[in-house]
Design a protein around this motif. Structure first.
Motif, short mmCIF file in Angstrom:
data_model
loop_
_atom_site.label_atom_id
_atom_site.label_comp_id
_atom_site.label_asym_id
_atom_site.label_seq_id
_atom_site.Cartn_x
_atom_site.Cartn_y
_atom_site.Cartn_z
N UNK A 25 -5.42 -8.61 11.58
CA UNK A 25 -4.06 -8.25 11.39
C UNK A 25 -3.24 -9.50 11.22
N UNK A 49 -10.36 -5.31 17.59
CA UNK A 49 -11.60 -4.40 17.31
C UNK A 49 -12.29 -4.80 15.84
N UNK A 108 3.87 -1.14 7.63
CA UNK A 108 2.91 -1.99 6.90
C UNK A 108 3.35 -2.74 5.88
N UNK A 137 -1.66 -5.35 2.26
CA UNK A 137 -2.98 -6.10 2.75
C UNK A 137 -3.20 -7.24 1.88
N UNK A 138 -3.73 -8.23 2.53
CA UNK A 138 -3.83 -9.67 1.66
C UNK A 138 -5.37 -10.07 1.93
N UNK A 139 -5.55 -11.23 1.07
CA UNK A 139 -6.79 -11.76 1.46
C UNK A 139 -6.75 -13.20 1.85
N UNK A 190 0.96 -1.09 0.10
CA UNK A 190 0.10 -0.05 -0.03
C UNK A 190 0.98 1.43 -0.07
N UNK A 210 -11.34 -14.43 2.31
CA UNK A 210 -12.42 -13.66 2.17
C UNK A 210 -12.21 -12.26 3.08
N UNK A 211 -11.48 -12.41 4.08
CA UNK A 211 -11.38 -11.18 4.76
C UNK A 211 -9.99 -10.61 4.56
N UNK A 212 -9.96 -9.43 4.64
CA UNK A 212 -8.84 -8.44 4.38
C UNK A 212 -7.95 -8.19 5.69
N UNK A 218 0.95 -3.94 17.16
CA UNK A 218 0.04 -3.69 15.85
C UNK A 218 -0.28 -2.05 15.79
N UNK A 219 0.07 -1.46 16.81
CA UNK A 219 -0.40 -0.10 16.94
C UNK A 219 1.07 0.46 16.19
N UNK A 220 0.64 1.71 15.73
CA UNK A 220 1.78 2.64 15.25
C UNK A 220 2.85 3.06 16.33
N UNK A 236 -4.63 -6.89 7.44
CA UNK A 236 -3.17 -6.04 7.20
C UNK A 236 -2.09 -6.61 7.62
N UNK A 267 -11.12 -6.15 13.44
CA UNK A 267 -10.13 -6.14 12.25
C UNK A 267 -9.20 -7.29 12.37
#
Lengths: 151, 898
Positions: free
Chosen positions: A86, A82, A42, A45-47, A35, A50-52, A139-141, A54, A84
């Protein structure tokens, strides 16, 4: 005894442990889309079914040099956070260890602030040190808390 | 209690919120037709149900208010009390209070502290007034007001939000005048309450009963509706899963395409068909008639009429038009604001309307319909229309546009200024729409959901706003484009067209400064490369004029621009997945999606992309805003010249050929320095002499100064102008003038008489000393002599100084005959630049030139796509670089030959 289960894995040469309950699955990331303009850690992104997902590059996050060459053995630890998905890209996955939580020692004071910010403490094993990773922080910046940790 | 109670409560909240919406609409209808017993019965029944349920659930405050309201309604029903606007307002007030209480209930699961004596006493007072036989608006009105102060403020200390809402409710009643004071605020409370109240399960149901159904539908409407309530989460989940099913299907189909013969083919076809249908069905469950977003509007118009003493009828068309519930939610507020706006600013007062020969009652028409995957919503009024001059003046006062710019705008452009941030058309700020929420907010909200907004207005006839929004946000049509290794999805809504540009194509990428532009149908389109925006390349690298590229022409709001990409793949229906929080800070993306081949790609946010090109030349923006007012298609064949229009020392436009200009700059005037030879500015590492087209005194001392930069050999000269107005391409017919220095003549451009300036005059003015000194060293000791043959005085005047400035001596001839005379005098020219006006004579002419030992003849053409001639390809006159390059290479080859 206050035992905890940890999944162990390697990023670079360091062995880390993460609480089993925090880890959703381990998968082989493929077809990762980079990205542009995203933060350096980072990976893209990948599949995944069926879920994206990060993907976060563990080496980049910890300030380690990138892997010499892609040996196709890259693995990622899947984490749900949350709502999402990862994937934390690691170098090697290890065994599951049961360790006594009481034997967890504090981070050495001279630990690199970036590392200190993602480490909950260190376990002394027979022949190596196991750094217990705070996956959430990982996983946080990188940012604020490291400065605080460095001060 | 626990779970069970919560379920009951949620059910109650949802149902009551629905009922209240119906009551609102019905009351307004009832007011206009008090004899409509059916409507009254329906209202009564709904209020009664609310009251009953409240009693059952143990909600005393709600029950008390509902009871008082019901009592009053009962008197209407019995016919003991006359229906007056005041009475209806009172009932509406009680409904508002119920909504506010419900809002608190939804948030906190308990009724707020305090009581509702204020509203109840007013209701009771009114009811008593009716019972005591003094049924008449005036008497009741007199009885009602004293109750309000006595009841004092209800105790809302526990809940500031509710206090605010209720405060608005009570505050709008003016006891002296017996009318609403601040209906706008009430509606806010109402919106707030409704918003809170509808947080629960989705409102899945049929379109509200239409007028024709009402007769029989009334009694059993709710029980006979074949609908169930489904939690929104369930629907969302269903949607997600179907999206994934679609992706899997696509993957399978793709795999099968490579297999010649497969037994899977037939079943997969079937699976594909079913998946498509399933997707459609699930999409439908998310669809709601737009009418459900319109329910509040009759009430809002009614309140506005009372407040503003206007008579307005709201006509709604296409209520059954369905759109995604997510879109519906987001469009509610902008619509409400637009309707208020039309009431306030659009429709005139009855007196004014009669004076204007219009019916006393104004009409606001709300219309929705489908159009190619989008929904168009129109809000039109038959009011006074926009006051063009007033808007223009206001925009200038507020600094939204500068006066010259405003002057040059068409009416339609001026009208669109109402969407500019910080603009409010109301000369007098009113309660209705003067709440700091302008049309710019409406526009922002509409754009947020990928929609567009436009308006048209005719003075005295009315204004129409139209909104174009996508049907759904979950699945969008997107163009898949590629840059290098990367693929991206670009929402189709903002894509206008695709253009291929390159040396072999009709369109070419050109440059002004380092900005890439594309000449597209008479307009200059600023270009940006996606590579540059995404930081994939060094955009600062020397741009190449002959690059081959695809250009996606996009429109975001008023900005139209071209996005340069490497590849254009396909248009696909993509399922929008939300962006990870870790990527949320990158404004260029709006989401991600999974393609048929399983790859994840990012969805570009057109707004974010547009923002990253905000440093585009001002000129470009103005060109973009320029309405295509010029009639297209009736071009007269002939010479076309692209001219830069600007203003200097007056409002009348002036012009010079665009191709003579090297760059357009906007420089800080404080950096200008005065020297003995005149003003200069540091520009790209050297001093650039400045001259102002209206005289040096017109040069600004502060602020930004627009400068046209001309290059002369190695030196540059800046011509300052007041403002750059436009770029036009036109057939140039110049009326030559000998009178004014610095003016070649005048021409009619865009219907206005325009002075065409003589650039050489200004350049010489600035040039004295400066350029001479700078260039002298580089000029060759022996200057080469060029003969320029052109029958057109404009080009003679334009080209001669240009060639001269490039370091050649120029002799000018008006015709081939004239040239022959000059050649015959025995002077030898190193090259001859000749216009190919008379192709038939060129052969002969060249022979004459060649005889005298002169240099080659370089054919010139006034057309930008230079035709081929007997002497080889002609050089376009308008392209100064090509011309000088051709001259240079011709002279070089002559030098080598010699």
């Amino acid at each position: 005894m206050n035992e905890r289960e940890y999944v162990t894995f390697k990023i670079g040469t360091q062995v880390f442990g993460a609480s089993v309950s925090e880890i959703h699955d381990v998968f082989r990331p493929s077809n990762t889309t980079t990205v542009p303009l995203s933060a350096p850690e980072i990976a893209g992104v990948l599949n995944l079914r069926g879920r994206i997902v990060t993907a976060i590059d563990g080496r980049a996050r910890l300030g380690l040099p990138p892997k010499d060459k892609d040996d196709g053995r890259t693995l990622a630890i899947g984490v749900e956070r949350d709502g999402e998905s990862f994937g934390l890209i690691i170098d090697e996955i290890g065994e599951v260890l049961r360790l006594d939580a009481d034997s967890l020692e504090q981070n050495p004071v001279n630990l690199d602030p970036v590392w200190a910010s993602v480490s909950r403490g260190v376990h002394r094993l027979d022949n190596r040190l196991l750094v217990i990773m705070d996956i959430d922080r990982m996983l946080s910046p990188p940012g604020g808390d490291e400065v605080a940790a460095a001060a | 209690m626990g779970v069970k109670m919560d379920d009951l409560l949620r059910e109650f909240l949802t149902e009551t919120a629905d009922s209240l919406e119906v009551i609102d609409t019905e009351l307004v209808r009832f007011e206009s037709d008090p004899d409509d017993k059916d409507t009254l019965n329906n209202i009564f029944r709904l209020v009664h149900t609310i009251k009953g349920t409240c009693g059952f659930l143990g909600l005393p405050r709600l029950e008390a208010v509902a009871h008082a309201g019901e009592t009053l309604l009962g008197l209407f029903r019995e016919g003991t009390l006359k229906v007056t606007p005041e009475a209806v307002t009172l009932v509406l007030d009680s409904i508002d209070r119920i909504k506010a209480l419900l809002g608190h209930l939804a948030a906190e699961h308990v009724e707020p502290e305090g009581n509702d004596r204020d509203i109840i006493s007013r209701l009771e007072a009114h009811a008593e007034g009716g019972l005591s036989g003094v049924a008449g608006g005036a008497a009741v009105a007199a009885a009602a007001p004293p109750a309000a102060p006595v009841s004092a403020e209800p105790d809302f200390s526990e809940d500031p939000e509710l206090a605010q809402a209720a405060g608005a409710t009570t505050g709008r009643w003016d006891p002296d005048q017996q009318r609403y004071l601040r209906p706008g605020e009430v509606s806010m409370a109402e919106l707030e309450a409704a918003f809170l109240a509808t947080e629960g399960p989705a409102e899945i149901k049929n379109a509200k009963p239409t007028e024709t159904e009402e007769g029989e539908g009334r009694k059993g409407a709710i029980s006979t509706n074949a609908t169930i309530r489904v939690n929104v989460d369930v629907l969302e989940n269903l949607m997600t899963m179907v999206s994934e099913l679609v992706l899997t299907r696509n993957q399978l189909m793709q795999m099968l395409r490579t297999v010649a013969d497969s037994e899977f083919k037939a079943p997969l076809q079937r699976l594909s068909g079913i998946t498509g249908e399933l997707q459609e069905c699930v999409m439908k469950t998310r669809m709601q008639p737009i009418g459900s977003a319109w329910k509040k509007l009759p009430r809002i118009v009614r309140d506005a009429c009372q407040d503003l003493h206007k008579k307005i009828e709201l006509v709604m068309e296409g209520e059954a038009t369905e759109l995604d519930r997510q879109v519906l939610d987001l469009i509610k507020d902008p619509l409400t604001h637009m309707i208020r706006n039309s009431c306030d600013h659009g429709v005139e007062s009855p007196e004014d309307r009669i004076a204007a020969g219009k019916p006393e009652t104004g009409t606001i028409k709300l219309r929705a319909y489908h159009e190619g995957g989008h929904i168009i919503i129109e809000v039109s009024d038959d009011g006074q229309g926009l006051k063009t001059e007033r808007i223009r003046q206001k925009a200038v006062e507020k600094g939204i546009v500068d006066p010259l710019e405003a002057h040059g705008m068409t009416d339609a452009q001026v009208h669109r200024l109402v969407f500019a941030p910080g603009f409010s058309t109301a000369a007098q700020v009113t309660n209705m729409s003067g709440r700091g929420v302008g049309m710019d907010v409406v526009k922002t909200n509409v754009e947020l959901i990928g929609g567009t907004i436009d308006l048209r207005s005719r003075r005295g006839e009315g204004t129409t706003f139209s909104i174009k929004i996508p049907l759904t946000l979950a699945i969008i049509s997107a163009l898949i484009i590629g840059v290098g290794e990367h693929r991206f999805a670009l929402p189709q809504l903002s894509v206008l067209e695709l253009v291929r540009a390159g040396p072999q194509c009709e369109q070419k990428i050109e440059f002004i400064k380092n900005t890439r532009v594309l000449r597209l149908r008479n307009r200059l389109l600023p270009l940006v490369s996606l590579e540059g925006i995404l930081g994939l390349s060094m955009d600062g690298s020397e741009p190449q004029a002959d690059e081959l590229a695809y250009i996606v022409v996009m429109q975001v709001g008023d900005t139209r621009f071209g996005l340069i990409v490497d590849q254009v793949f396909d248009t696909e229906e993509i399922v929008v997945k939300p962006l990870s929080k870790r990527l949320g800070s990158v404004a260029q993306y709006s989401g991600a999606t999974i393609l048929g081949d399983g790859a994840v790609i990012m969805i570009l946010d057109p707004g974010g992309v547009a923002k990253s090109i905000s440093n585009l030349e001002t000129t470009m923006r103005r060109v973009n805003q320029e309405e295509a007012s010029r009639s297209s298609g009736d071009y007269v064949s002939g010479e076309k010249t692209t001219l830069l229009l600007f203003s200097a020392g007056g409002e009348e436009p002036r012009a010079c050929p665009l191709n003579l200009v090297t760059r357009l700059e906007d420089l800080d005037a404080t950096t200008f320095e005065m020297t003995q030879r005149g003003p200069v500015v540091q520009y790209r590492g050297r001093l650039m002499p400045l001259v102002h087209a209206a005289g040096t005194h017109a040069l600004k001392n502060e602020g930004r100064q627009s400068i046209l930069v001309f290059s002369q050999g190695e030196s540059v000269i800046g011509l300052a102008v007041d403002a750059i107005l436009d770029i036009v391409e036109d057939n140039l017919t110049i009326q030559l003038s000998d009178m004014t220095q610095g003016v070649l003549g005048t021409a009619v451009l865009k219907g206005k008489s325009t002075e065409i300036i003589d650039i050489s005059y200004y350049l010489n003015q600035a040039d004295q000393g400066w350029a001479e000194a700078a260039a002298a060293g580089e000029r060759k000791a022996k200057r080469q002599r060029i003969l320029l043959v052109d029958s057109h005085p404009f080009f003679r005047n334009m080209l001669a100084p240009l060639v001269n400035a490039a370091g050649y001596d120029v002799v000018v001839a008006e015709s081939l005959e004239d040239a022959q005379t000059k050649l015959a005098r025995g002077s030898v020219f190193d090259a001859v630049l000749a216009d190919t006006d008379h192709p038939s004579k060129m052969d002969q002419f060249q022979a004459i030139v060649a005889q005298g030992g002169n240099g080659p003849v370089i054919p010139l053409s006034s057309k930008s796509e230079a035709p081929s001639t007997v002497l080889g390809p002609a050089v376009p006159k308008s392209d100064r670089y090509a011309l000088l390059a051709a001259l240079d290479s011709a002279l070089r080859s002559r030098g080598e030959a010699a």
